[in-house]
Scaffold this active site. Sequence first.
Site, mmCIF file in Angstrom:
data_model
loop_
_atom_site.group_PDB
_atom_site.id
_atom_site.type_symbol
_atom_site.label_atom_id
_atom_site.label_comp_id
_atom_site.label_asym_id
_atom_site.label_seq_id
_atom_site.Cartn_x
_atom_site.Cartn_y
_atom_site.Cartn_z
ATOM 1 N N ASP A 1 18.724 28.489 -11.167
ATOM 2 C CA ASP A 1 18.954 30.056 -10.938
ATOM 3 C C ASP A 1 19.915 30.346 -9.663
ATOM 4 O O ASP A 1 19.086 30.999 -8.871
ATOM 5 C CB ASP A 1 17.738 30.619 -11.339
ATOM 6 C CG ASP A 1 17.852 32.240 -11.225
ATOM 7 O OD1 ASP A 1 18.946 32.446 -11.456
ATOM 8 O OD2 ASP A 1 16.838 32.941 -11.037
ATOM 9 N N SER B 1 15.273 39.882 -6.376
ATOM 10 C CA SER B 1 16.025 38.979 -6.975
ATOM 11 C C SER B 1 17.406 38.551 -6.350
ATOM 12 O O SER B 1 18.005 39.433 -5.903
ATOM 13 C CB SER B 1 16.266 39.242 -8.439
ATOM 14 O OG SER B 1 14.933 39.127 -9.249
ATOM 15 N N HIS C 1 20.615 34.727 -12.803
ATOM 16 C CA HIS C 1 19.903 35.671 -13.810
ATOM 17 C C HIS C 1 20.307 37.317 -13.363
ATOM 18 O O HIS C 1 20.169 37.806 -14.209
ATOM 19 C CB HIS C 1 18.195 35.670 -13.747
ATOM 20 C CG HIS C 1 17.452 36.152 -12.451
ATOM 21 N ND1 HIS C 1 17.040 35.561 -11.724
ATOM 22 C CD2 HIS C 1 17.320 37.512 -12.441
ATOM 23 C CE1 HIS C 1 16.450 36.231 -11.032
ATOM 24 N NE2 HIS C 1 16.355 37.433 -11.588
#
Length: 469
Positions: free
Chosen positions: A317, A414, A271
């Site tokens: 992901d 992230s 992502h």
Amino acid sequence: MEPPPRYANSPYVSYPSVPHQPGVHGTYYQPYTIQPGPPAPHYVIERPPSNKLPFLSCFSSRRTTAFIFIVAIVVLIGLGLIAAYKLNAFNGLSSSSIPRESCFPNKTRCNGIAECARGGDEMGCARFQWDNSLLQIMSRTQENLWLPVCANGVNSNFAAYVCQRYGFLGAPITQSVKMPDNPSNIGLVNNGASISIQGSVDRATCPDQQYLSLKCSDCGNRKMSRIIGGTEASQGKWPWQVSLQLQVGSGFAHVCGGTLISNQWVLCASHCFTDNPSPSQWRVYAGAINLNDLRTYSSVKIIVRNENYNTGTDDYDIALMKLRNPFTYSAAIQPACLPMTGQSFNPGLKCWISGFGKTVVSSDDTSPALMEAEVSIISTQVCNAADVYDGAITPRMMCAGDLKGGTDSCQGDSGGPLVCQSDNAGPWFIAGVTSWGTGCGQAKKPGVYCRVTEFTTWIYSQMELERDS
């Protein structure tokens, strides 16, 4: 710490101000949002309404119909070309993802015959078994039959050949190990061929009952962080932590974290590249504990996003980045270990997260200092409870943190690492990739991480596919 447009109580907008819809579960951790400049002035010119298109007035009704038909065909072709590009139907130099392969309907993995367009069915045919890193190779004659390699049945170059196929450039570490659950002593011996890993061995017996243990790097060791509820990390404590930075004007800004798994490969989250997939726009900085003191970086050659990544649920992901300039290992730069086949990270295990994400949820800025925090693995059953994530956790995800809240990843974290040790003195393994979560440090909303044990075959396959890129 914090990831992309997913942490916080309201969705963030990913640079460069392209709306990013959060998944169906609410708000998520996201890559850090680079704050855009003031918008350009926007003028609206109002015109009297018209019930016909002026430029068509000179056409007869038949010509008008033909013209509209031709325009519609051109538009449809254009949309088709755009869709094909987005889906990587063209394997051009600008593609940053492994395209979906076309394969024969009844393909057989690892049989020595490429039955997919890029040969992906013949990649990832070796694995490393927990807990002694026993090398196993899939049989060419029986799919999913994994056989050990006889320690005395291969030449001295075989171990280096296997590791180089998977993108590891350093000297491999080998030893002979016993395998008590193989009473027939069936194994594999080197045949001198080198077309593929599985093609370079033949089935045989290992009369001495000694098998090859292989480690492609001396990983997971310290040679010698602020996250929500965390503390600042010292130099060399998390030497696999990297900062993924996106070009902004003439400079670069931190967006996501990542984990060094070899000197030329970084493991991260898919992502992070939803809006900015071009490798030329990214840099990877390693060996830093403060973003104000960056010294070592590499540009990016390839970004490989998992082909099954779902932007709505953040399932699958995971992504890889291949560096243009491999890093030189030092006390500040070391790889984390990929988990071995059969290895697990059970609920209650204490692990660590690190990154440059936000330390205060309401802040507009990420942390310049690398932060760290200890978290506990939380079972999928608990995490899928109605008052936690209500069934949103798939088998490719894992939860870690504290159900009471207070310690968590956050925006800007992230793609970064969740690392665990099998024992207090052992190496550090990358168990999870920071993916998403509701808010930062909220009670009953722990961090959600991509479960790396579900992707080791995919990781090795992509590294092997791209070994000559």
